[in-house]
Scaffold this active site. Structure first.
Site: not given
Length: 298
Positions: A84, A126, A58, A227-228, A119, A179, A56
């Site tokens: 991402d 992520m 980075g 991480h799922l 509810r 997040e 990605g």
């Protein structure tokens, strides 16, 4: 022995087209800064003709640093592989569709419990600085509120959306939040700081659930997929483009193409563009989803 080695490699790689993740291992810290000369010397010592690197933003930034340290001496192809989907210069990155499918399936499963108990169900996914995953997965799963880093939200607008839905007969509500999302004039939720001083994000889902319960009176539950999202059954539509990239990107193979290219696809066509600042730059989720943002994001 040579033939045995080839057969052994084939056996190890058999079926990997349907397996998520990586067999090579990975890191979200490239570690090239300040070590460019060291990397250049190692590459020269290995007498490599080129590098085919998947990753990605980075990873692409690291490729720029390495390329600058040894201009013209090694050819580099960067393959845009990140869930991402925040790299410019390509329609979609490898891993993104699979991640969105995993989230959409999870949200659909949670809908059963949310509706039965009337509810609020807050799903944290992520997305540090780009909300592509939350946005597309949320829309695909029919979420009622989607919160992403690119658009700061207000507690009042989110609560109002829930109250209006309840008033119109909605028995429940699904909120998908990245997040890295944060309230207007507020801070991102940080759970820890790593040894290299990088922030580890998390906790916004619980903040949203607690605040909405306080403001609306409705009971809320939080599910953090975390991480799922990196697992699951590999999305079929990305397998063929991934195989093309694995074969060296056609004309952008290190032996044939120009130096410093990225093997993405733009408007459905294979492209090669410099692995420079443009190729490694971030792409905001709101660029191509403005109509969804207006309709779905509080």
């Amino acid at each position: 022995r040579s033939q045995w080695q080839v057969l052994s490699r084939l056996a190890r790689n058999e079926g990997i087209h349907q397996v998520a993740g990586t067999l090579l291992g990975t890191s979200n810290r490239s570690g090239t800064t300040g070590r460019e000369k060291e990397f250049a010397e190692k590459i020269a010592a290995l007498r490599l003709d080129g590098l085919l690197v998947a990753g990605g933003d980075g990873t692409f930034a690291a490729l720029r640093q390495i390329s600058a340290a040894m201009p013209g001496s090694v050819k580099i192809v960067g393959v845009p592989k990140t869930i991402d989907n925040d790299l410019s210069g390509t329609d979609v990155t490898f891993g993104y569709d699979t991640a969105c499918s995993v989230i959409a399936d999870a949200v659909n499963s949670l809908r059963v419990s949310a509706e039965a108990h009337r509810r609020l169900m807050v799903v944290e996914v992520m997305g540090r600085s780009a909300g592509w995953i939350a946005l597309q997965a949320g829309v695909a799963a029919g979420a009622h509120v989607i919160l992403i880093p690119e658009i700061p939200f207000t507690w009042e607008s989110v609560a109002d959306a829930i109250v209006r839905r309840d008033r119109d007969g909605g028995r429940f509500a699904i909120v998908v939040v990245a997040e890295g999302a944060a309230p207007l004039h507020g801070e991102r939720s940080v759970v820890a700081t790593s040894v290299d001083a990088a922030e580890r994000l998390g906790g916004i889902g619980h903040r949203v659930a607690d605040e909405l319960t306080r403001r609306t009176g409705k009971e809320a539950r939080t599910v953090v997929l975390g991480h799922l999202v990196r697992g699951g059954f590999v999305f079929r539509g990305r397998r063929v483009p991934a195989r093309r990239a694995a074969r060296g990107g056609g004309d952008h193979h290190p032996h044939r193409g120009p130096e410093g290219r990225s093997g993405g696809r733009l408007n459905g066509r294979p492209i090669g563009r410099p692995s420079g600042p443009a190729a490694a730059s971030s792409r905001a989720a709101v660029e191509q989803f403005t109509h969804f943002a207006e309709l779905r994001i509080a």
